[in-house]
Scaffold this active site. Structure first.
Site, short mmCIF file in Angstrom:
data_model
loop_
_atom_site.label_atom_id
_atom_site.label_comp_id
_atom_site.label_asym_id
_atom_site.label_seq_id
_atom_site.Cartn_x
_atom_site.Cartn_y
_atom_site.Cartn_z
N TYR A 122 1.01 -1.07 -0.08
CA TYR A 122 -0.02 0.01 -0.03
C TYR A 122 0.95 1.24 -0.17
O TYR A 122 1.53 1.64 1.00
CB TYR A 122 -0.86 -0.15 1.33
CG TYR A 122 -1.84 1.18 1.40
CD1 TYR A 122 -2.02 1.91 0.49
CD2 TYR A 122 -2.53 1.11 2.58
CE1 TYR A 122 -3.22 2.86 0.63
CE2 TYR A 122 -3.35 2.41 2.85
CZ TYR A 122 -3.41 3.10 1.72
OH TYR A 122 -4.54 4.38 1.99
N LYS B 167 -1.28 -1.01 -4.32
CA LYS B 167 -2.29 -0.09 -4.07
C LYS B 167 -1.68 1.23 -4.38
O LYS B 167 -1.06 1.76 -3.39
CB LYS B 167 -3.05 -0.11 -2.96
CG LYS B 167 -4.11 0.74 -2.86
CD LYS B 167 -4.93 0.60 -1.25
CE LYS B 167 -5.68 1.79 -1.07
NZ LYS B 167 -6.39 1.85 0.24
#
Length: 302
Positions: free
Chosen positions: A137, A165
């Site tokens: 992330y 992400k």
């Protein structure tokens, strides 16, 4: 859970609390069931929207166990990893693997602003603690650590790092990543109000936030982008856009939880230091949400 499974909408689920702020696993599971029925490809629990950092260690594990049980293999259950130290993160992924999680969304160690070498060490070390696939992330806006496309190229040797992400809010990154690493990773957009732009540039998935309050419309919009029906996608996006921007505010948890409450899918209760919205700010968000509900488009699946 192989790399090709990391595609589609993986909503970041809110963690539901009772009014006394105790964990409400039943309410969280009910919302997750609605999301599964809408057609999502996976579920992410214990992410930023899931208020990971306010959960006690056992609560995090109970949450993962509950949603794994609910899913019963219908969709993968991915847990956010947002620990204060690398050692705690390693322990957490090992515990969740035993609980039946399908994979992880790993964030930098919380609070500490790691330099390049420290950040890379953290991700390598935590990833090595599990055999499950995981998503990195990257959110330099929210967590002041930025993993560049060049760094992702360096991390490409990690076999179970299969997705990223991208939440830098810089859509250039998608093209830069493709040029740097090709299709090595499944790329997910993590900023709701860039979902259309990111889809045009070529992504594999969407970690959706605001759309958990409008799961049918969220999934339909995603399907339009997959089918290349850009005129229809653009029209739906214009209705969706004010709602999607609820995800880009510092109080995105309160905003989205209020939207979830107004659509009958949960409650607005948040744990301190967050507080429920009040006054003009609350009325502003309610106006956006109620307008979205009143003007919900009629969807025609083909």
């Amino acid at each position: 859970m192989s790399q090709h499974v990391w595609q589609g909408v993986f909503p970041a689920v809110t963690t539901q609390f009772k009014r006394d702020l105790s964990l409400d696993l039943e309410a969280t599971a009910r919302h997750c069931e609605v999301l599964i029925q809408s057609g999502v490809s996976g579920l992410i629990v214990g992410g930023s929207l899931g208020e990971n950092q306010t959960l006690l260690p056992q609560e995090k594990r109970d949450l993962v166990a509950e949603i794994v049980k609910l899913s019963a293999g219908r969709v993968p259950v991915v847990s956010g990893v947002a620990e204060m130290s690398t050692a705690l993160a390693r322990s957490y992924v090992q515990d969740c693997e035993k609980l039946g999680a399908s994979g992880f969304m790993i964030m930098p160690a919380m609070v500490y602003k790691a330099d390049r070498e420290e950040a890379m060490h953290h991700f390598r070390s935590v990833g090595a603690a599990t055999s499950l696939p995981w998503m990195l992330y990257n959110n330099p806006v929210g967590y002041p650590v930025d993993i560049t496309p060049q760094q992702f190229a360096e991390l490409a040797s990690i076999p179970n790092l299969v997705a990223l992400k991208e939440s830098s809010a810089n859509t250039r990154r998608i093209t830069e990543l493709r040029l740097e690493v090709g299709n090595r990773y499944a790329i997910f957009v993590g900023v709701d109000d860039l979902a259309l732009e990111a889809s045009i540039l070529g992504i594999d998935g969407w970690v959706a936030g605001s759309g958990i309050a409008f799961p049918t419309e969220n999934q339909y919009f995603w399907e339009l982008t997959r089918a290349g029906r850009w005129d229809e996608a653009r029209e739906l996006y214009r209705w969706f856009y004010p709602l999607l921007k609820l995800d880009t505010h510092v109080k995105f948890v309160q905003y989205i939880k209020l939207a979830v409450q107004e659509t009958g899918l949960g409650s607005e209760w948040v744990r301190e230091p967050r507080l429920p919205l009040t006054g003009a700010e609350r009325e502003h968000v309610l106006k956006i949400v109620h307008a979205g509900i009143a003007n919900r488009p009629r969807l025609e699946r083909r």
